[in-house]
Design a protein around this motif. Structure first.
Motif, mmCIF file in Angstrom:
data_model
loop_
_atom_site.group_PDB
_atom_site.id
_atom_site.type_symbol
_atom_site.label_atom_id
_atom_site.label_comp_id
_atom_site.label_asym_id
_atom_site.label_seq_id
_atom_site.Cartn_x
_atom_site.Cartn_y
_atom_site.Cartn_z
ATOM 1 N N ARG A 43 26.750 82.000 51.344
ATOM 2 C CA ARG A 43 26.585 80.786 50.540
ATOM 3 C C ARG A 43 26.901 81.074 49.071
ATOM 4 N N VAL A 44 27.344 80.006 48.389
ATOM 5 C CA VAL A 44 27.659 80.140 46.963
ATOM 6 C C VAL A 44 26.360 80.251 46.174
ATOM 7 N N ARG A 45 26.206 81.373 45.487
ATOM 8 C CA ARG A 45 24.996 81.616 44.705
ATOM 9 C C ARG A 45 25.230 81.405 43.213
ATOM 10 N N GLN A 46 26.431 81.767 42.754
ATOM 11 C CA GLN A 46 26.756 81.650 41.338
ATOM 12 C C GLN A 46 28.238 81.317 41.188
ATOM 13 N N TRP A 47 28.639 81.089 39.935
ATOM 14 C CA TRP A 47 30.045 80.778 39.653
ATOM 15 C C TRP A 47 30.537 81.660 38.509
ATOM 16 N N VAL A 48 31.737 82.202 38.680
ATOM 17 C CA VAL A 48 32.406 82.914 37.594
ATOM 18 C C VAL A 48 33.232 81.891 36.824
ATOM 19 N N LYS A 49 32.849 81.629 35.591
ATOM 20 C CA LYS A 49 33.547 80.630 34.779
ATOM 21 C C LYS A 49 34.711 81.304 34.059
ATOM 22 N N ALA A 50 35.807 81.490 34.806
ATOM 23 C CA ALA A 50 36.968 82.195 34.265
ATOM 24 C C ALA A 50 37.651 81.397 33.160
#
Length: 364
Positions: A43-50
Motif C-alpha cells: 500500500r502507498v504509505r508516503q509520496w516522494v514529491k520530485a
C-alpha cells in the motif's frame, strides 16, 4: 533567453506570466509525485514529491537553464514535460496544446517537434544497432524520409542520405553511420545522440545534462555545437545541468531548483552577479575559479545532508541548511511559512522564493 516571471499567489502556487516573443512552451504548476509502497499489500504509505508546483515559460529560439544539486527534480521536470513520465498535476502547453491532456494518437503526431538529448551517451544508444540504424529509427517510426514530407515509407537510399546529412551537421563523417556505438568516444557518441534528436526537425529539445559524462575538453565542443544548431535551426532548449559554468555559457535565463521547487529565476548575468537566494549563493560559491592565484569567499550550507524528498521540511525547505537562516537567528517564519516566488523588485524578471532575500548581502 526565456521566460519573464511574475507571480500570482493562489492555492496551487506561483503562476508565470510572460511578455515579449511568442512562447513555445508554458509549464504551469507542474507536479510529479512517486508513491512509496510498504507492507505485505504494497500500500502507498508516503509520496516522494520530485516536482512540486513548477512553472516557467520558454520562448521560441531561446534557452532556459535548469540547475540544482543531484536529486532536486531537474531530470524529472524534463521527462514530465515531454510526457515520458506521467504528471501528477499541472499543465504543459506546447504550441498552444496541453500535451498532458492529449490522447495517444495526437501525442504521437506531436512527438517530432519535441525531442531529448539523454545524459549518458553510452546508455542512450543500442549497442546492437549501427549508428545509421539508430538515427534512422525516428524516420521509420513516423514513416518519413524527411521531416515535413508527406507520410510514406522511406527508401533505404533516402534514409542513408538523410542520416549522412545529419551526421555532417554535428561534425561527424557520413560514413560513421555504418559503424557501431562502441567504436566512438564519449564526445562522438553524444554528437550521434544530438543527430538523432535533430532527425525530425524539432522546435524544442530537452538537453538532460548532455555534457556531464564528457571530459572537460569535449564539453565546450558539445556546448558550442548546441549553440550553432540553435542559431541555424531556431531551436528552443531546456538545458538541465549541475554544471553552472556550461549553463552560464548557453543560457540567457536560469532557474534554480531545490527539492522539487524553483527557488530563484533570473536573466543569467543578473543571477550570477547578484543572486538573491541563499541556496543560489551556495551553488555559485562552489564553482572553481580557473585562476589558482585568486580565492573566493565561500558561502557554504550549514549542513551538507540534503533532506529527503519524502519528508520535505516545513516552511522554506532550505531552512535547515540555510546560512542566512542561521545568521538571522533562526526566525520562526522560515520554519512555518512557505515563501512565494516573488520579484525582487516591482516588475523585475528576477524572482526569488525567500522571506529575507533583502538580507542576502549579509552573507558576503
Amino acid at each position: 533567453m526565456i521566460s519573464d516571471i511574475a507571480t500570482a499567489n493562489n492555492d496551487a502556487g506561483s503562476k508565470v506570466a510572460a511578455s515579449g516573443p511568442e512562447p513555445l512552451l508554458v509549464v504551469r504548476n507542474l507536479q510529479k509525485f512517486f508513491p512509496v509502497r510498504r507492507g505485505i499489500f504494497a500500500r502507498v504509505r508516503q509520496w516522494v514529491k520530485a516536482v512540486d508546483d513548477v512553472s516557467f515559460t520558454l520562448r521560441r529560439g531561446e534557452t532556459l537553464g535548469l540547475v540544482g544539486e543531484s536529486g532536486c527534480g531537474k531530470t524529472t521536470v524534463g521527462r514530465t514535460v515531454l510526457r515520458l513520465t506521467p504528471a501528477t498535476g499541472g499543465e504543459v502547453v506546447f504550441n498552444e496544446e496541453n500535451i498532458l491532456a492529449l490522447p495517444r494518437n495526437a501525442l504521437h503526431a506531436l512527438r517530432p517537434k519535441m525531442q531529448i538529448i539523454f545524459q549518458d551517451p553510452y546508455g542512450s544508444l543500442n549497442p546492437r544497432m549501427t549508428v545509421g540504424s539508430a538515427i534512422a529509427e525516428p524516420f521509420r517510426i513516423h514513416g518519413l524520409a524527411e521531416a515535413g514530407a508527406a507520410k510514406r515509407k522511406p527508401s533505404g537510399h533516402e534514409l542513408r542520405e538523410r542520416v549522412g546529412k545529419l551526421l555532417e551537421q554535428v561534425g561527424m563523417p557520413p560514413d560513421a553511420q555504418y559503424r557501431y556505438p562502441h567504436e566512438f568516444s564519449g564526445g562522438q557518441r553524444q554528437r550521434i545522440g544530438i543527430a538523432r534528436a535533430l532527425a525530425l526537425k524539432p522546435s524544442f529539445i530537452v538537453c538532460d545534462e548532455p555534457t556531464s559524462a564528457l571530459d572537460v575538453s569535449v564539453r565546450a565542443q558539445v556546448i558550442n555545437l548546441l549553440q550553432d544548431l540553435q542559431r541555424s535551426h531556431g531551436l528552443s532548449y531546456l538545458m538541465i545541468s549541475h554544471d553552472l559554468g556550461a549553463v552560464r555559457h548557453i543560457s540567457k535565463q536560469v532557474a534554480v531548483m531545490y527539492l522539487g521547487r524553483i527557488v530563484e529565476q533570473a536573466p543569467t548575468a543578473e543571477l550570477y552577479d547578484k543572486p538573491r537566494h541563499p541556496y543560489t549563493r551556495v551553488l555559485l560559491s562552489a564553482i572553481p575559479l580557473p585562476d589558482p592565484t585568486k580565492r573566493r569567499n565561500r558561502v557554504t550550507a550549514a549542513d551538507d545532508e540534503i533532506p529527503s524528498p519524502i519528508n520535505v521540511p516545513t516552511g522554506c525547505a532550505f531552512h535547515p541548511r540555510c546560512p542566512l537562516y542561521a545568521l538571522l537567528g533562526k526566525p520562526e517564519r522560515c520554519r512555518a511559512e512557505l515563501p512565494e516566488l516573488r520579484p525582487v523588485e516591482l516588475g523585475s524578471e528576477h524572482v526569488v522564493r525567500c522571506h529575507y532575500h533583502e538580507d542576502i548581502d549579509k552573507l558576503s
